[in-house]
Write an enzyme that holds these catalytic residues in place. Structure first.
Site, PDB file in Angstrom:
ATOM      1  N   CYS A 120     -28.269-104.476 -12.649  1.00 12.57           N
ATOM      2  CA  CYS A 120     -28.357-105.435 -13.753  1.00 12.57           C
ATOM      3  C   CYS A 120     -29.717-105.220 -14.402  1.00 12.57           C
ATOM      4  O   CYS A 120     -30.729-105.107 -13.694  1.00 12.57           O
ATOM      5  CB  CYS A 120     -28.248-106.855 -13.198  1.00 12.57           C
ATOM      6  SG  CYS A 120     -28.612-108.149 -14.407  1.00 12.57           S
ATOM      7  N   CYS A 173     -26.930-103.373 -20.746  1.00  8.96           N
ATOM      8  CA  CYS A 173     -26.386-104.403 -19.866  1.00  8.96           C
ATOM      9  C   CYS A 173     -25.281-103.754 -19.030  1.00  8.96           C
ATOM     10  O   CYS A 173     -24.324-103.202 -19.591  1.00  8.96           O
ATOM     11  CB  CYS A 173     -25.809-105.514 -20.744  1.00  8.96           C
ATOM     12  SG  CYS A 173     -24.944-106.809 -19.853  1.00  8.96           S
TER      13      CYS A 173
HETATM   14  N1  DGL Z   1     -28.491-107.679 -18.018  1.00  7.53           N
HETATM   15  C1  DGL Z   1     -27.119-107.935 -17.681  1.00  7.53           C
HETATM   16  C2  DGL Z   1     -26.593-106.791 -16.804  1.00  7.53           C
HETATM   17  O1  DGL Z   1     -27.192-105.720 -16.783  1.00  7.53           O
HETATM   18  C3  DGL Z   1     -27.032-109.305 -17.117  1.00  7.53           C
HETATM   19  C4  DGL Z   1     -25.662-109.799 -16.987  1.00  7.53           C
HETATM   20  C5  DGL Z   1     -25.474-111.262 -17.157  1.00  7.53           C
HETATM   21  O2  DGL Z   1     -25.807-111.778 -18.224  1.00  7.53           O
HETATM   22  O3  DGL Z   1     -24.928-111.851 -16.233  1.00  7.53           O
HETATM   23  O4  DGL Z   1     -25.574-106.882 -16.158  1.00  7.53           O
END
Ligand code: DGL
Length: 262
Positions: free
Chosen positions: A183, A73
């Protein structure tokens, strides 16, 4: 040789894009994946909240004896990984927007970055931009609303397409030739993005690089699992398992997907 599992966490289903790269490169490794979908999106939370959630996920993985943790993430990496590295002994691998390769390869000198508010406002992102992209123009957009749509499985919806068009238009107007997906949920939008973007715009996603780095660190610390049989993959979500199951449809049947209250 180390038969303990690799731990992976994300605010939800997005990090499965990283899990797939890891599994493709290291099919014999056992893995445990946590989808903290109940708390998604992390991108709109404060740094303190993101750290608290990242600590919670890490502890759950450590209780399950993980030998290395992949913070799949960007938001958690850019806000919490330095805290995690200080607090725990295991190696951590993170992911942050791949500005460097985009900047190096840009012909127009303009690169788009689509990421969460949490990532774009982090000091790590600012430092990376300064270190590797001071000569080029970065057009950033917060992908507000995209993570909840992906978490709801609405990848091909009109709503998703319209949001993407809205976020990408200013980047195209500024003449970008590379768009960085900052993301881990966004690689699932690539088919829609490819329809919207002109063919000369390259999409940069560094999931494969994260897997390579994971392998390099396992080798460095002699933590590789050298068994020959396929790795066991356990996925946990703290919401309905339906969406996570959908995102793992293309994964072979050594996987187990369960609900866990965390
Ligand atoms: N997969 C997360 C990232 O890479 C998502 C972030 C979120 O939950 O807003 O930032």
């Amino acid at each position: 040789m180390n038969v303990k599992p690799i731990g992976i966490f994300d605010s939800g289903v997005g990090g499965t894009s990283i899990w797939k790269e890891i599994h493709a490169l290291m099919p014999h490794e056992d893995t445990i994946y946590l989808a903290d979908s109940k708390n998604a999106p992390y991108g709109q939370k404060t740094r303190e909240e993101i750290i608290k959630l990242s600590v919670k996920n890490t502890e759950l993985l450590l209780v399950r004896r993980c030998k290395l943790i992949v913070v799949a993430c960007n938001t958690a990496t850019t806000n919490a990984i330095s805290h995690l590295r200080e607090k725990y002994d295991v190696p951590f691998i993170g992911i942050e927007p791949a500005i460097k390769p985009a900047a190096l390869n840009s012909g127009t000198g303009t690169v788009g970055v689509l990421a969460t508010k949490g990532t774009l406002s982090s000091s790590l992102f600012l430092k990376t931009s300064k270190d590797h992209a001071s000569e080029i123009r970065i057009v950033e957009r917060e992908g507000v609303g995209l993570v909840p749509l992906i978490e709801a499985g609405k990848i091909n919806s009109t709503e998703t397409r319209l949001l993407l068009i809205r976020y990408i238009t200013p980047m195209l107007e500024a003449n970008m030739d590379h768009i960085v997906l900052g993301c881990t949920h966004y690689p699932y939008l690539i088919p829609v993005l490819r329809e919207i973007l002109p063919p000369h715009v390259n999409i940069i996603d560094c999931g494969a690089a994260v897997a390579k780095q994971t392998l390099a660190v396992l080798k460095k610390f002699n933590l590789q699992n050298l068994k020959k049989s396929p790795g066991n993959a356990q996925f946990y979500t703290n919401t309905d398992i339906e969406v996570l199951t959908l995102f793992l449809e293309d994964v072979d049947n050594t996987k187990q997907i369960s609900y866990l209250n965390f």
